[in-house]
Design an enzyme around this catalytic site. Structure first.
Site, mmCIF file in Angstrom:
data_model
loop_
_atom_site.group_PDB
_atom_site.id
_atom_site.type_symbol
_atom_site.label_atom_id
_atom_site.label_comp_id
_atom_site.label_asym_id
_atom_site.label_seq_id
_atom_site.Cartn_x
_atom_site.Cartn_y
_atom_site.Cartn_z
ATOM 1 N N ASN A 125 -4.735 6.455 -7.184
ATOM 2 C CA ASN A 125 -5.300 8.175 -7.172
ATOM 3 C C ASN A 125 -4.093 9.050 -7.569
ATOM 4 O O ASN A 125 -3.731 9.949 -6.678
ATOM 5 C CB ASN A 125 -5.920 8.337 -5.824
ATOM 6 C CG ASN A 125 -4.893 8.132 -4.577
ATOM 7 O OD1 ASN A 125 -4.022 7.236 -4.761
ATOM 8 N ND2 ASN A 125 -5.160 8.754 -3.429
ATOM 9 N N ASP A 155 1.285 2.560 3.916
ATOM 10 C CA ASP A 155 0.504 3.759 3.252
ATOM 11 C C ASP A 155 1.281 4.867 2.935
ATOM 12 O O ASP A 155 0.761 6.264 3.329
ATOM 13 C CB ASP A 155 -0.812 4.099 3.902
ATOM 14 C CG ASP A 155 -1.791 5.001 3.484
ATOM 15 O OD1 ASP A 155 -1.737 5.290 2.016
ATOM 16 O OD2 ASP A 155 -3.047 5.324 3.944
ATOM 17 N N HIS A 201 -10.864 1.379 0.657
ATOM 18 C CA HIS A 201 -10.911 2.596 1.731
ATOM 19 C C HIS A 201 -12.281 2.786 2.091
ATOM 20 O O HIS A 201 -13.258 3.342 1.338
ATOM 21 C CB HIS A 201 -10.270 3.746 1.229
ATOM 22 C CG HIS A 201 -10.095 4.967 2.034
ATOM 23 N ND1 HIS A 201 -9.162 5.600 1.955
ATOM 24 C CD2 HIS A 201 -11.192 5.365 3.070
ATOM 25 C CE1 HIS A 201 -9.145 6.587 3.314
ATOM 26 N NE2 HIS A 201 -10.342 6.635 3.592
ATOM 27 N N ARG A 256 2.688 8.856 -6.376
ATOM 28 C CA ARG A 256 2.510 9.977 -6.877
ATOM 29 C C ARG A 256 2.662 10.132 -8.464
ATOM 30 O O ARG A 256 2.784 11.350 -8.832
ATOM 31 C CB ARG A 256 2.909 11.057 -6.491
ATOM 32 C CG ARG A 256 2.926 11.049 -4.716
ATOM 33 C CD ARG A 256 1.192 11.301 -4.315
ATOM 34 N NE ARG A 256 1.042 11.462 -2.866
ATOM 35 C CZ ARG A 256 0.000 11.324 -2.274
ATOM 36 N NH1 ARG A 256 -1.138 10.968 -2.646
ATOM 37 N NH2 ARG A 256 -0.081 11.762 -0.907
ATOM 38 N N HIS A 272 0.857 -1.240 0.000
ATOM 39 C CA HIS A 272 -0.232 -0.006 -0.008
ATOM 40 C C HIS A 272 0.760 1.133 -0.128
ATOM 41 O O HIS A 272 1.269 1.775 1.070
ATOM 42 C CB HIS A 272 -0.873 -0.007 1.172
ATOM 43 C CG HIS A 272 -1.923 0.948 1.369
ATOM 44 N ND1 HIS A 272 -3.022 0.767 1.961
ATOM 45 C CD2 HIS A 272 -2.086 2.422 0.654
ATOM 46 C CE1 HIS A 272 -3.999 2.158 1.866
ATOM 47 N NE2 HIS A 272 -3.164 3.068 1.251
ATOM 48 N N HIS A 323 -6.202 -0.274 5.878
ATOM 49 C CA HIS A 323 -5.805 0.543 6.984
ATOM 50 C C HIS A 323 -6.889 0.538 8.177
ATOM 51 O O HIS A 323 -7.656 1.580 8.387
ATOM 52 C CB HIS A 323 -5.559 1.839 6.605
ATOM 53 C CG HIS A 323 -6.447 2.620 5.477
ATOM 54 N ND1 HIS A 323 -7.719 2.594 5.338
ATOM 55 C CD2 HIS A 323 -5.982 3.176 4.304
ATOM 56 C CE1 HIS A 323 -7.901 3.188 4.416
ATOM 57 N NE2 HIS A 323 -7.141 3.537 3.898
ATOM 58 N N HIS A 328 1.827 5.111 -2.106
ATOM 59 C CA HIS A 328 1.143 6.022 -3.008
ATOM 60 C C HIS A 328 2.392 6.775 -3.907
ATOM 61 O O HIS A 328 3.053 7.636 -3.033
ATOM 62 C CB HIS A 328 0.247 7.202 -2.433
ATOM 63 C CG HIS A 328 -0.946 6.633 -1.841
ATOM 64 N ND1 HIS A 328 -2.326 6.965 -2.530
ATOM 65 C CD2 HIS A 328 -1.305 6.069 -0.708
ATOM 66 C CE1 HIS A 328 -3.199 6.173 -1.798
ATOM 67 N NE2 HIS A 328 -2.687 5.713 -0.741
ATOM 68 N N HIS A 353 3.771 14.200 1.091
ATOM 69 C CA HIS A 353 3.469 15.698 0.659
ATOM 70 C C HIS A 353 4.618 16.411 0.959
ATOM 71 O O HIS A 353 5.417 16.369 1.787
ATOM 72 C CB HIS A 353 2.134 16.155 1.530
ATOM 73 C CG HIS A 353 1.122 15.445 1.078
ATOM 74 N ND1 HIS A 353 0.272 15.497 0.032
ATOM 75 C CD2 HIS A 353 0.194 14.447 1.619
ATOM 76 C CE1 HIS A 353 -1.058 14.771 0.197
ATOM 77 N NE2 HIS A 353 -0.945 14.069 1.083
#
Length: 439
Positions: A94, A304, A179, A64, A60, A233, A62, A308
């Site tokens: 996503n 996860d 989710h 980007r 899991h 999660h 991300h 950012h």
């Protein structure tokens, strides 16, 4: 006997327990357990004092990509992964644009196969527009699962209503990842919370009932349709107890943060660097998560990883985006939990290798066994290190575990028989391949 690689003198974590044995590798696969002393190899690794684990999987993340490479990308994120002892990652859809159609799926297949440092699986995002095609997409090379955002997403990736979720469940047959926060409750309560409130407000808005309601709705639909669901999660005592009644349909993921950090302390210390979805909760849920790890309710532990920029995370709540870094730090944090007596090293392997392989029907991964891919994570269970921001290779350059002292550290990462990391140094360029899944 001639091998490409022999790993000697390590304590190997095998499906049946820990034992000291030598491993022979040929053509990228495990060829033998218990190699003769006279056998030769092009490369021999002396693993004396180390534990040899099957290659660990972060199911899991991300990364980007496509999106903004100044935040993260497949090359930078998978490089962080191998530095952290991870050999395979599963990337979320996503992105910008999202991975939801044939064009973006083709792009991701080609790009990841060329630029990833780890072996690579990826989710296809469910939308109202692509629901009818999901049964086809879930069979594409490299696709680990369909991902449904029943709450907390943007644009057409979110499917929050029962009819939409049921339609997804009736398109295809592989396990779906969810989710499961309830979007209706989130929106109903949003006006109660204003800009500038304490960061701890995040867990009050996205409360236990928000998560539990979402999970109850999803499992009712899973029971109705007979479609298996992987609840991502899971963060509450209520959900963990409830999901025990759905073991014929449900598998469970818990995040390393929910096993490591506790509210309200984490928000007071870290501010926006503790804000994630679902939120980090209080000690009752922390203890329930550990109880679920120990009794077998939990199938997988993941990071996860969702980076950012630091500046964005320092904004007032709720302007700070939700998401934390973690792919480079999950292994040492979990090893530290082993040394603290919270779980065994064999259980870590079950949660981060055998578990993901079982849940997602991976081919050739998850355990040290003849014929499987020669993926290994070599760890020193006595090594003492301090996790720090200056070690983080993700472009945002921060970790919520900055300053945490850990015992246990990944020393080498071996991918299909090739050493790709040794002593905190990346060796060579991208060499990952698309992971394979049976269905």
């Amino acid at each position: 006997m001639r091998y490409d690689l022999i790993i000697r003198n390590g304590i190997c974590v095998l499906p049946w327990g820990e034992t000291q044995t030598d491993i022979g590798v040929r053509d990228g696969r495990i060829a033998a357990l218990g190699v003769e002393t006279y056998a030769e190899a092009a490369e021999t690794i002396d693993a004396t004092g180390l534990h040899v684990l099957p290659g660990l999987i972060d199911a899991h993340v991300h990364l980007r990509d496509p999106g903004d490479a100044a935040i993260e990308s497949i090359p930078t994120g998978t490089r962080a992964a191998i530095l952290g002892g991870i050999t395979t990652v599963f990337d979320m859809p996503n992105t910008s644009p999202a991975i939801t159609d044939a064009g973006t799926l083709h792009w991701k297949q080609e790009y990841a196969a060329r630029e990833s440092y780890t072996d690579f699986g990826f989710y296809v995002g469910a939308t109202r527009a692509n629901t009818a095609s999901l049964g086809e997409y879930e069979g594409w090379d490299g696709v680990c699962a369909v991902k449904v955002f029943a709450g907390s997403s943007t644009g057409d990736l979110m499917i929050e209503d029962d009819a939409g979720i049921e339609a997804v469940m009736r398109s295809g047959r592989r396990r779906i990842a969810f989710h499961s926060e309830d979007e209706y409750r989130l929106q109903e309560r949003r006006s109660l919370f204003t800009t500038g409130m304490p960061y701890d407000t995040h867990r009050i808005w996205r409360d236990e009932e928000c998560a539990f309601l979402g999970t109850r709705r999803i499992m009712a639909l899973a029971r109705k349709t007979g479609r298996s669901a992987h609840i991502l999660h899971v963060s509450t005592e209520e959900e963990l107890g409830y999901l025990g009644g759905f073991r014929d349909l449900a598998t469970v993921e818990v995040l390393v943060n929910h096993l490591t950090q506790v509210a309200p302390d984490c928000y007071e210390r870290l501010g926006g660097l503790a804000v994630m979805n679902p939120p980090i909760r209080d000690r009752r849920h922390y203890e329930a998560s550990w109880a679920a790890v120990r009794d077998g309710t939990v199938d997988t532990v993941s990071s996860d990883h969702a980076p950012h920029p630091l500046g964005a995370k320092q904004r007032e709540w709720p302007g700070c985006p939700a998401g934390l870094t973690g792919v480079q730090t999950i292994v040492p944090v979990m090893l530290d939990h082993v040394n603290a007596g919270r779980l065994s090293l064999s259980r870590v392997v079950d949660l981060m290798a055998a578990g993901p392989a079982r849940v997602y029907n991976m081919v050739g991964k998850g355990r040290i066994a003849a014929g499987n891919d020669a993926d290994f994570t070599l760890v020193d269970m006595q090594a003492r290190r301090t996790i720090s921001n200056d070690r983080i290779v993700t472009p945002c350059g921060w970790t919520p575990f900055d300053g945490m002292q850990v015992t246990g550290w990944p020393i080498a990462t071996i991918l299909r028989g090739t050493t790709v990391m040794r002593d905190d140094t990346v060796l060579g360029g991208p060499s990952g391949r698309l992971a394979k899944f049976a269905w």
